[in-house]
Scaffold this active site. Structure first.
Site, PDB file in Angstrom:
ATOM      1  N   LYS A  40      45.943  62.183  -6.493  1.00 44.52           N
ATOM      2  CA  LYS A  40      45.943  63.551  -7.021  1.00 44.52           C
ATOM      3  C   LYS A  40      46.266  64.520  -5.885  1.00 44.52           C
ATOM      4  O   LYS A  40      45.596  64.533  -4.853  1.00 44.52           O
ATOM      5  CB  LYS A  40      44.578  63.889  -7.630  1.00 44.52           C
ATOM      6  CG  LYS A  40      44.562  65.269  -8.290  1.00 44.52           C
ATOM      7  CD  LYS A  40      43.253  65.526  -9.012  1.00 44.52           C
ATOM      8  CE  LYS A  40      42.217  66.180  -8.147  1.00 44.52           C
ATOM      9  NZ  LYS A  40      42.494  67.574  -7.776  1.00 44.52           N
TER      10      LYS A  40
ATOM     11  N   ASP B 234      47.778  68.450  -9.572  1.00 39.17           N
ATOM     12  CA  ASP B 234      46.673  69.207 -10.180  1.00 39.17           C
ATOM     13  C   ASP B 234      46.700  70.662  -9.703  1.00 39.17           C
ATOM     14  O   ASP B 234      45.941  71.046  -8.821  1.00 39.17           O
ATOM     15  CB  ASP B 234      45.343  68.520  -9.814  1.00 39.17           C
ATOM     16  CG  ASP B 234      44.135  69.193 -10.449  1.00 39.17           C
ATOM     17  OD1 ASP B 234      44.297  69.858 -11.487  1.00 39.17           O
ATOM     18  OD2 ASP B 234      43.021  69.032  -9.899  1.00 39.17           O
TER      19      ASP B 234
ATOM     20  N   LYS C  94      46.570  73.115 -12.085  1.00 43.09           N
ATOM     21  CA  LYS C  94      45.879  73.833 -13.166  1.00 43.09           C
ATOM     22  C   LYS C  94      46.613  75.111 -13.565  1.00 43.09           C
ATOM     23  O   LYS C  94      46.098  76.224 -13.427  1.00 43.09           O
ATOM     24  CB  LYS C  94      44.436  74.157 -12.771  1.00 43.09           C
ATOM     25  CG  LYS C  94      43.609  72.927 -12.415  1.00 43.09           C
ATOM     26  CD  LYS C  94      42.171  73.303 -12.108  1.00 43.09           C
ATOM     27  CE  LYS C  94      41.350  72.097 -11.715  1.00 43.09           C
ATOM     28  NZ  LYS C  94      41.692  71.546 -10.392  1.00 43.09           N
TER      29      LYS C  94
ATOM     30  N   ASP D  63      49.165  80.550 -17.059  1.00 46.58           N
ATOM     31  CA  ASP D  63      50.078  81.680 -16.890  1.00 46.58           C
ATOM     32  C   ASP D  63      50.848  81.914 -18.191  1.00 46.58           C
ATOM     33  O   ASP D  63      50.608  81.231 -19.186  1.00 46.58           O
ATOM     34  CB  ASP D  63      51.043  81.363 -15.723  1.00 46.58           C
ATOM     35  CG  ASP D  63      51.391  82.611 -14.926  1.00 46.58           C
ATOM     36  OD1 ASP D  63      51.709  83.634 -15.563  1.00 46.58           O
ATOM     37  OD2 ASP D  63      51.346  82.553 -13.682  1.00 46.58           O
TER      38      ASP D  63
ATOM     39  N   THR E 125      34.217  70.610 -14.006  1.00 45.05           N
ATOM     40  CA  THR E 125      33.005  69.783 -13.852  1.00 45.05           C
ATOM     41  C   THR E 125      31.999  70.408 -12.887  1.00 45.05           C
ATOM     42  O   THR E 125      30.883  69.919 -12.742  1.00 45.05           O
ATOM     43  CB  THR E 125      33.376  68.364 -13.368  1.00 45.05           C
ATOM     44  OG1 THR E 125      34.390  68.467 -12.377  1.00 45.05           O
ATOM     45  CG2 THR E 125      33.858  67.504 -14.498  1.00 45.05           C
TER      46      THR E 125
ATOM     47  N   GLN F 272      29.732  69.866  -7.572  1.00 49.46           N
ATOM     48  CA  GLN F 272      29.932  69.225  -8.879  1.00 49.46           C
ATOM     49  C   GLN F 272      28.615  69.183  -9.664  1.00 49.46           C
ATOM     50  O   GLN F 272      27.581  68.766  -9.129  1.00 49.46           O
ATOM     51  CB  GLN F 272      30.457  67.793  -8.703  1.00 49.46           C
ATOM     52  CG  GLN F 272      31.850  67.704  -8.112  1.00 49.46           C
ATOM     53  CD  GLN F 272      32.956  68.041  -9.110  1.00 49.46           C
ATOM     54  OE1 GLN F 272      32.728  68.695 -10.127  1.00 49.46           O
ATOM     55  NE2 GLN F 272      34.170  67.618  -8.797  1.00 49.46           N
TER      56      GLN F 272
ATOM     57  N   ARG G 128      35.935  63.519  -2.363  1.00 50.12           N
ATOM     58  CA  ARG G 128      35.102  63.434  -1.148  1.00 50.12           C
ATOM     59  C   ARG G 128      34.365  62.116  -0.921  1.00 50.12           C
ATOM     60  O   ARG G 128      34.305  61.667   0.224  1.00 50.12           O
ATOM     61  CB  ARG G 128      34.149  64.642  -1.114  1.00 50.12           C
ATOM     62  CG  ARG G 128      34.904  65.938  -0.818  1.00 50.12           C
ATOM     63  CD  ARG G 128      34.109  67.169  -1.197  1.00 50.12           C
ATOM     64  NE  ARG G 128      34.022  67.322  -2.646  1.00 50.12           N
ATOM     65  CZ  ARG G 128      33.370  68.305  -3.259  1.00 50.12           C
ATOM     66  NH1 ARG G 128      32.756  69.226  -2.541  1.00 50.12           N
ATOM     67  NH2 ARG G 128      33.357  68.382  -4.576  1.00 50.12           N
TER      68      ARG G 128
END
Ligand code: C5P
Length: 220
Positions: A35, A62, A64, A67, A126, A182, A203
């Site tokens: 990703k 990713d 996101k 628009d 999340t 998270q 991570r």
């Protein structure tokens, strides 16, 4: 190859070129997807996509998108040119915008003779505590828009797959409860049991010196 590796998407949230290349090389043998989000793309530009592709990896972009339709469509055409496997857009952009995006990207991919990337709608992040109802109402918009899947937590994945037959991509994967940003977290075991199509880990893998060992431990 064990199934969890096929479902793993490693979030390359990294700013060091040396480290990014190290992680891609170490993990690529196991063929997870990678990703690439704003952290890596802003740091390296499209070179990061070449580094992954050279090692035979697939790319989940990713950014996101959220628009007006024209901006999303023109951006996503560049994603088609980059040859990404999938990309994200906020479901909150709305049904009409998502329908336009799907239609235009399908036509453009066909014209360019390139595979159409999967369009994945972000429901609720999340990092937020939210209700199942809220996630499901966004998943319903994703379904009506005819995009391919959604990002949700593990805890909504089963219901989304059952009710809407959408792919589910689930971040917030942790070995155990942690105190980071998270909030709707789950383990790999939970993700497999709840039927996530793919799960995203950043991570817990990329912050470990031996990231291959860390990934193997997490997937065990
Ligand atoms: O480091 P960590 O495992 O928390 O990384 C999760 C990745 O998934 C991050 O890159 C984050 O931006 C992304 N993500 C998320 N929640 C969403 C959508 C994307 O955590 N709903």
């Amino acid at each position: 190859m064990p199934k969890p590796w096929k479902k793993l998407i490693v979030a390359l949230d990294i700013t060091s070129e040396k480290r990014a290349k190290q992680i891609i090389s170490a993990l690529a043998v196991k063929k997870p997807k990678f990703k690439i989000g704003l952290i890596a793309y802003t740091s390296f530009g499209p070179k990061i996509i070449d580094w992954v592709k050279t090692k035979g990896g697939s790319i989940f972009l990713d950014f996101k998108l959220y628009d007006i339709p024209n901006t999303m469509v023109e951006t996503a055409k560049a994603f088609v040119d980059l040859g990404v496997w999938a990309f994200t857009v906020h479901v909150k952009a709305g049904e009409e915008s998502l329908k336009i995006l799907k239609k235009e990207i399908t036509a453009y991919s066909r014209k360019q003779k390139k595979p159409r990337p999967l369009i994945i709608g972000v429901t609720e992040l999340t990092s937020r505590k939210t209700s199942l109802k809220s996630v499901l109402s966004l998943a319903k918009i994703a379904k009506k828009s005819k995009i391919d899947g959604v990002v949700s937590s593990v805890w909504e994945a089963k219901k989304i797959a059952k009710d809407f037959k959408l792919l589910t991509i689930t971040p917030g994967i942790r070995k155990k409860k942690t105190n980071d940003d998270q909030k709707r977290v789950a383990t790999v075991k939970d993700a497999l049991r709840e039927g996530s199509s793919f799960f995203v880990v950043g991570r817990p893998i990329i912050n470990e010196k031996n990231c291959l060992f860390a990934a193997e431990e997490l997937l065990k």
